[in-house]
Write an enzyme that holds these catalytic residues in place. Structure first.
Site, PDB file in Angstrom:
ATOM      1  N   ASP A  85     -14.017   6.587  -2.807  1.00 53.61           N
ATOM      2  CA  ASP A  85     -13.471   6.911  -4.114  1.00 53.61           C
ATOM      3  C   ASP A  85     -13.898   5.776  -5.043  1.00 53.61           C
ATOM      4  O   ASP A  85     -13.435   4.649  -4.885  1.00 53.61           O
ATOM      5  CB  ASP A  85     -11.949   6.978  -3.984  1.00 53.61           C
ATOM      6  CG  ASP A  85     -11.288   7.572  -5.200  1.00 53.61           C
ATOM      7  OD1 ASP A  85     -11.999   8.035  -6.103  1.00 53.61           O
ATOM      8  OD2 ASP A  85     -10.046   7.580  -5.235  1.00 53.61           O
ATOM      9  N   GLN A 554       0.062   9.857   0.370  1.00 52.19           N
ATOM     10  CA  GLN A 554      -0.894  10.862  -0.082  1.00 52.19           C
ATOM     11  C   GLN A 554      -0.277  12.257  -0.225  1.00 52.19           C
ATOM     12  O   GLN A 554      -0.959  13.201  -0.603  1.00 52.19           O
ATOM     13  CB  GLN A 554      -2.104  10.912   0.834  1.00 52.19           C
ATOM     14  CG  GLN A 554      -2.903   9.630   0.824  1.00 52.19           C
ATOM     15  CD  GLN A 554      -3.367   9.238  -0.554  1.00 52.19           C
ATOM     16  OE1 GLN A 554      -3.664  10.075  -1.381  1.00 52.19           O
ATOM     17  NE2 GLN A 554      -3.396   7.937  -0.818  1.00 52.19           N
ATOM     18  N   LYS A 591       7.327  -3.736   3.079  1.00 51.08           N
ATOM     19  CA  LYS A 591       5.995  -3.316   2.697  1.00 51.08           C
ATOM     20  C   LYS A 591       5.067  -4.530   2.620  1.00 51.08           C
ATOM     21  O   LYS A 591       5.461  -5.592   2.166  1.00 51.08           O
ATOM     22  CB  LYS A 591       6.166  -2.663   1.326  1.00 51.08           C
ATOM     23  CG  LYS A 591       4.968  -2.200   0.644  1.00 51.08           C
ATOM     24  CD  LYS A 591       5.461  -1.568  -0.655  1.00 51.08           C
ATOM     25  CE  LYS A 591       4.272  -1.224  -1.516  1.00 51.08           C
ATOM     26  NZ  LYS A 591       4.675  -0.435  -2.670  1.00 51.08           N
ATOM     27  N   LYS A 594       0.432  -8.225  -1.555  1.00 57.84           N
ATOM     28  CA  LYS A 594      -0.140  -9.519  -1.879  1.00 57.84           C
ATOM     29  C   LYS A 594       0.916 -10.455  -2.443  1.00 57.84           C
ATOM     30  O   LYS A 594       0.924 -11.637  -2.145  1.00 57.84           O
ATOM     31  CB  LYS A 594      -1.252  -9.345  -2.915  1.00 57.84           C
ATOM     32  CG  LYS A 594      -2.567  -8.962  -2.295  1.00 57.84           C
ATOM     33  CD  LYS A 594      -3.646  -9.056  -3.356  1.00 57.84           C
ATOM     34  CE  LYS A 594      -4.886  -8.326  -2.928  1.00 57.84           C
ATOM     35  NZ  LYS A 594      -5.734  -8.030  -4.073  1.00 57.84           N
TER      36      LYS A 594
END
Length: 1057
Positions: A85, A554, A591, A594
RNA sequence: GGGCCCGUAGCAUAGCCAGGUGGUGCGCCCGGCUGAUAACCGGGAGGUCGUGAGUCCGAAUCUCACCGGGCCCA
């Protein structure tokens, strides 16, 4: 076959295997081998070309690779084109950042052409980096020829699809309220909005009612900047509203507010007291007119007739009256359409007020907030702050606004029912991913805004005439070239923008400036990857996809975008089976991100443990659809098992080579059915391990078909550890050491080879490197060079012997119990014992121990293993008087009874009491009952017990001279072997050895019967057993002194050339 | 605020759909083994099955509420 000297070194093994794959072009050969098999059409969900992969990306590709390898081995022709993508805002943002840009104007000044060339370069570079990282995971997708959303053929598919939407009348141009990112200056889709907590103003404002003095409607909002666009106030038609008379600073005001909320609102406004003067239901307030409190600052507001409108979405919160700005809110907009309100939007694409915004023109909405608060003056009855969840642009993370703009939509809300029906047709793993989760999401879909006001993306192929406003959708480059009369060199902006089409009205059609939402790019992947519409055949042959798998995020993303586009274009879902997998979380279940600094990079794990261990870890650690809590210990555990596999594999090699072993074969190929001829002659443990490998194969096969990769991988890992390493290898080791040619040794070789070969096939999809390495060494010369060119081997149900497997489980339990009993009796396993007795009432246990008697004796290192009923007749039942019961019954005779009970023969007393309920003791004939005695179980001297399931094991740990002798002999053998190892001798080397004992008695015991045997066991051509004064003086390669059970033993060893 | 999923010893997991003494691995402690050996094996301790209610003779398992985590949405 070659010996393997070194222990398992993951990176050495994996690098050599990858090098081998590359050199021999194995991946291409596998593809070509399966070319004519039944097709399996897989579509890779394209990762975004960010340039790095994280644990979740790695997990995703590992799942795909394992499943695809399984299907390839089953003979399927797998379509496995990787995808990327490559368009969209994240790349634009990265490039903007690199160039030091902050706004769209900067890009336009720099030039769209150079800008998108930088974007293209960025995407292509990152694609290559990521392909390298995926390859290092052992992932076999077609990375040489991936589908790329920036390619000409891919863009052609997107254009074709939009044309289809136009043909189906599902393309619509609309003036609507959309999510808008002021930084990126573009509309964004619902799917692109991220919500998190943000602090905003929380204000209560009064709007003056037209024609009444000091009478107001009270509303609440968190976005003061939308007040210049206020058109109406919504009330719930059935709520009760009140007009209160309230005083503040000595002035009387009349305020309209929901009945239940009046008190809290007035308290917030610091009104001293209030009184209800009138009550009305919402529907009776409808039509009431009011004025904007900002009309002196926003002149247009003076011309707008503001009124109260009814709306069901109004809730009993804050004031019960909702400020409506149809240009700045979705609900507001819909309400505006229904009530024919003006759609007023005085904010431009960069989030700044336009001239229509009056005083605020030029201010950003954020900067306008405090100014508006000041300007509200007395109309502002309360101001505070609120922390609430607010939408942000998921690309640049800035807060979004709502703006009414002109955009292009796919009217998917029209085909909602059709999409829901298609969801039900698809097979979902797990089932609820489709039936509950995806279903619920699609049930709520709104029309899909597919236009973006940006640069790096697929240009929307719509040409519009500025004169007559008619437009045309281009379904292909050819169509465009024919109409424009000019070749299209690059379908990207800005090149495509230069192409014009003559309009029948005489004008010149120009492309609308928008590009596609990137979700539209990936939406067409299932046909774009087949090069449709440029090529038709593959599409006809393969579409729709047999399988896709992506993360749970998704659901709203790729699962949905594909379904929407496909339902419009083809009337059906583009996939048949979907595995929705979980998210990779850190060890605390948070989760990975960064900002938290808890990212786990796949590269670090590979550097330490290799890709196969990482693969097996992520596949076995949790069910694919559960979130994966990453745990370093878990990786180490898998690593240990893989290491054991390596040891299991290299252990038999020296013996096999020494004996020139050749596996059963047919025409030079190893024959998986080759053992059937001798199956009935094999030993119990051989038939057992053959049964087990087939049982495991069955479990793996069934689990993989059901996407239960965790079950499949765990079954294999536990087979390696428990069945193969801890049990079968231990049992057959003595057979491997036999010097002479023997059927039992040959059979052990055959069975172990068979099991290893079968195991390699089962494990190949999960751990493609180590299995390839092992196969390379085990395969026969005529066999294919790569394991991955081999077929899957289906389980042979005739070989599965459930009863034998059950019996072996019992023997394993027996083995554990003997070890436990020996530990209590302080008798090492090396020292033989005279007898083990298993007391049981379970016929299954009895049968297993009788049937596998030889194995029991071997494992227990016991001369005899006997099975007894319960209680074992050599158990001594020591009667214990219960004085609390005896005392009251026998009075002063109690002490005498106590002694009689203690002296009674336990077994007789117990049996009698059980049979008759009472017993007669002593000359005085005391009658004793069951409650007056308990029995303490005591074992014969030197016996030690341990429990196992449904049985008790008793081990006789008494030493006889004969047992003692063997024990010493075993101790000496072991130490001599240890010295052989220290000297680095090969299995086949001979030695000369001398053993000097400090104890004459033990010397005498050993001298007679064991000296020769010790010599043979350690491959000593010359072997002497001696007492200290007689020790020979000579030089040895190695000398050691040991302390064995309080005897000093000197051992001397030299290699014999 | 809504939908879906998850919550079992210090850690990770099985069992849950079809209710009936809670298994396993890692770690820890103790011991053993040593011709796979910078390996391996056995034993032991350690559990309010997130919390609370309900259904049932019986609940980790079914129902409801709540708490915590994740994904998605408003």
């Amino acid at each position: 076959m070659e010996k393997v000297e070194s222990s398992y070194n993951a990176n050495e093994v994996e690098e050599s295997v990858q090098e081998f794959w590359k050199r021999e072009d194995i991946y291409a050969r596998v593809r070509s081998l399966r070319r004519n098999g039944p097709p399996f059409f897989f579509v890779d969900g394209p990762p975004y070309t960010t340039g790095y992969i994280h644990l979740g990306t790695a997990w995703n590709k590992i799942l795909k690779d394992t499943i695809l390898r399984f299907h390839r081995m089953q003979g399927r022709h797998v379509l496995d084109r990787a995808g990327y993508d490559m368009h969209g805002l994240p790349i634009e943002v990265k490039v903007e950042h690199a160039l030091g840009f902050t706004t769209k104007k900067d890009i336009e000044a720099y030039g769209i052409g150079p800008f998108i060339e930088q974007c293209r370069e960025f995407a292509l570079r990152n694609k290559d980096i990521m392909s390298g990282q995926f390859r290092r995971l052992g992932v076999w997708l077609d990375f040489d020829n991936p589908y790329q959303t920036l390619s000409r053929e891919y863009i052609a598919a997107a254009w074709w699809t939009l044309k289809r939407a136009e043909e189906e009348q599902k393309l619509e141009k609309g003036y609507r309220v959309v999510n808008w990112c002021p930084r990126c200056e573009t509309a964004i889709a619902d799917a692109e909005v991220e919500y998190w907590e943000a602090t905003d103003p929380s204000i209560f404002v009064k709007f003056p009612v037209e024609g009444k003095k000091n009478e107001y409607l009270i509303i609440w909002t968190t976005t003061p900047w939308t007040l210049p666009a206020n058109i109406a106030v919504a009330v719930h038609p059935s709520f009760l509203y009140v007009r209160v008379s309230a005083k503040k600073d000595g002035r009387e005001e009349f305020l309209w507010v929901a009945d239940d909320l009046a008190e809290s609102v007035l308290r917030k406004g610091r009104y001293q007291n209030y009184e209800i003067t009138e009550r009305k239901v919402g529907s009776d307030l409808v039509g009431l007119e009011y004025r904007s409190p900002l009309e002196q600052f926003v002149p247009i507001q003076k011309n707008i007739i503001h009124r109260v409108v009814p709306a069901d979405f109004v809730t009993l919160e804050n004031t019960g009256m909702v400020h409506i700005a149809p240009g700045h809110g979705w609900d507001d907009y819909l309400l505006g359409l229904r009530e024919h309100l003006e759609i007023f939007c005085p904010v431009d694409g960069s989030g700044h007020f336009t001239r229509e915004g009056g005083k605020y023109a030029g201010l950003s909405v954020k900067d306008a907030n405090p100014v508006i608060l000041d300007d509200l003056g007395a109309s502002l009855i309360s101001r505070g702050e609120v922390v609430h969840r607010y939408g942000h642009c998921w690309r640049c993370k800035k807060p979004i606004i709502f703006r009414a703009t002109e955009q292009w939509f796919l009217t998917v809300s029209d085909i909602r029912e059709q999409m829901l029906a298609q969801i039900a047709e698809v097979k979902w793993f797990p089932e609820w991913a489709g039936s509950a989760r995806f279903h619920d999401w699609v049930k709520e879909v709104r029309d899909w805004c597919i236009s973006r006001q940006r640069f790096w993306g697929i240009p929307i192929p719509i040409w519009q005439c500025p004169e007559c406003h008619s437009y045309r959708v281009m379904g292909s480059f050819e169509e465009l070239e024919a109409l424009s009369g000019a070749p299209l060199l690059d379908p990207h902006r800005p090149y495509v923008d230069m192409v014009t089409i003559p309009c029948p009205c005489g004008g010149s059609m120009r492309r609308v400036e928008d590009i596609f939402d990137v979700w539209f790019d990936s939406a067409v992947a299932s046909w774009a990857t087949l090069k449709f519409p440029g090529v038709r055949e593959e599409f006809d042959q393969y579409w729709p996809a047999d399988f896709i798998t992506e993360g749970q995020d998704q659901t709203r993303g790729w699962f949905y975008s594909q379904l929407g586009a496909s339902t419009i274009a083809f009337g059906r879902a583009p996939y048949r089976r979907v595995l929705m997998h979980g998210f990779a979380l850190d060890a605390e279940g948070r989760k990975m991100s960064k900002s938290l600094g808890n990212m786990v990079s796949p590269e670090e794990i590979i550097a330490q443990f290799g890709a196969d261990v990482l693969r097996l870890y992520v596949l076995s650690a949790s069910a694919p659809w559960d979130d994966l809590k990453f745990n370093q210990e878990g990786v180490k555990t898998v690593n240990r098992t893989v290491n054991i596999l390596w040891n299991v594999y290299r252990f038999p090699l020296p013996y096999m080579i020494l004996d020139r072993f050749t596996p059963v074969s047919q025409e030079g190929l190893w024959d998986p059915e080759g053992l059937s001829a001798i199956h009935s002659r094999l030993s119990d443990e051989d038939r057992w391990i053959l049964s087990r490998i087939n049982s495991v194969a069955q479990e793996v096969e069934v689990s993989l078909q059901d996407c239960q990769l965790h079950h499949a991988s765990r079954a294999i890992l536990s087979f390696i550890l428990d069945d193969l390493s801890r049990w079968y290898i231990q049992l057959i080791r003595p057979r491997m050491w036999l010097e002479e040619a023997a059927a039992e040794k040959e059979q052990a070789y055959q069975c172990l080879y068979h099991v290893l070969r079968r195991l390699l096939v089962l494990l190949a999809p999960f751990a493609p490197h180590i299995t390839e390495k092992m196969y390379g060494n085990l395969r026969l010369p005529a066999e294919p060079e790569s394991l991955h060119l081999q077929d899957w081997i289906h389980p042979n149900e005739r070989i599965i012997d459930q009863e034998l497997e059950g019996m072996m489980r019992t023997v394993m339990a027996f083995d554990d119990a003997v070890a436990a009993a020996r530990q209590v009796g302080r008798r090492k396993l090396r020292w033989p014992v005279a007898e083990c007795v298993v007391a049981t009432e379970n016929p299954e246990v009895r049968k297993a121990l009788m049937h596998l008697h030889r194995l029991c004796r071997l494992r227990a290192n016991s001369r005899k293993v006997n099975v007894s009923s319960v209680p074992w007749d050599r158990i001594i039942w020591k009667p214990v008087p219960v004085m609390k019961e005896i005392g009251p019954v026998f009075g002063k005779d109690a002490p005498r009874v106590k002694i009689l009970v203690e002296q009674a023969e336990g077994a007789w007393l117990k049996k009698t009491l059980e049979a008759e309920g009472h017993a007669i003791l002593g000359e005085q004939r005391y009658e004793i009952t069951s409650s007056q005695v308990t029995f303490q179980e005591t074992m014969p001297d030197n016996f030690f017990a341990a429990p196992m399931k449904d049985a008790t094991v008793y081990v006789d740990c008494r030493l006889t001279p004969e047992l003692e002798t063997e024990g010493y002999a075993r101790e000496i053998i072991r130490r001599l072997q240890e010295m052989r190892r220290q000297l680095d001798l090969r299995v086949e080397d001979f030695i000369t050895a001398e053993v000097t004992l400090s104890d004459a008695r033990v010397y005498a015991l050993l001298k007679e019967e064991w000296a020769d045997l010790i010599g043979r066991e350690v491959r000593a051509s010359i072997f002497h057993l001696s007492l200290p004064p007689n020790a020979r003086e000579r030089s040895w390669n190695l000398q050691n002194e040991w302390d064995i059970e309080e005897i000093t033993v000197r051992t001397s060893v030299s290699r014999l050339d």
